[in-house]
Motif scaffolding. Sequence first.
Motif: not given
Length: 123
Positions: A63-71
């Motif tokens: 990822f190179t931008a904020s908002g990395i979704p994790l469970g």
Amino acid sequence: QLSLPVLASTTYLLSALLIWSTGTGPDAKFGLTVPAGCTWQVAPFGIPTSVTATAGSIETAVFTASGIPLGGVAAGTKTAALVTGTVVVGGTAGTVTISWAQNTSNASNTVLYTGSSLQLTRV
């Protein structure tokens, strides 16, 4: 709380341990707040939002931008991710900060726990 100062025109290796709990509905999202002109890329190594158990698939996308979704598995059930990558600081010094929130707005709690950490190593 997870913030470190960075120098201008410097590259850092990033390592972070994120420990959180959240329900399967809201899940969690993480990112970095960085100085102007800074670029970064990280891989989270944690469970993706489609997983509802603490064992199973691992998110390894870069990822190179904020908002990395994790469970999330369930409120109160701790889940962790080991985030690694690079931060390249441009001409502006400042602070690198881990940001976090629910991935989908929900009334249940999303908690980032004490013991989470951020390390930057200058290279």
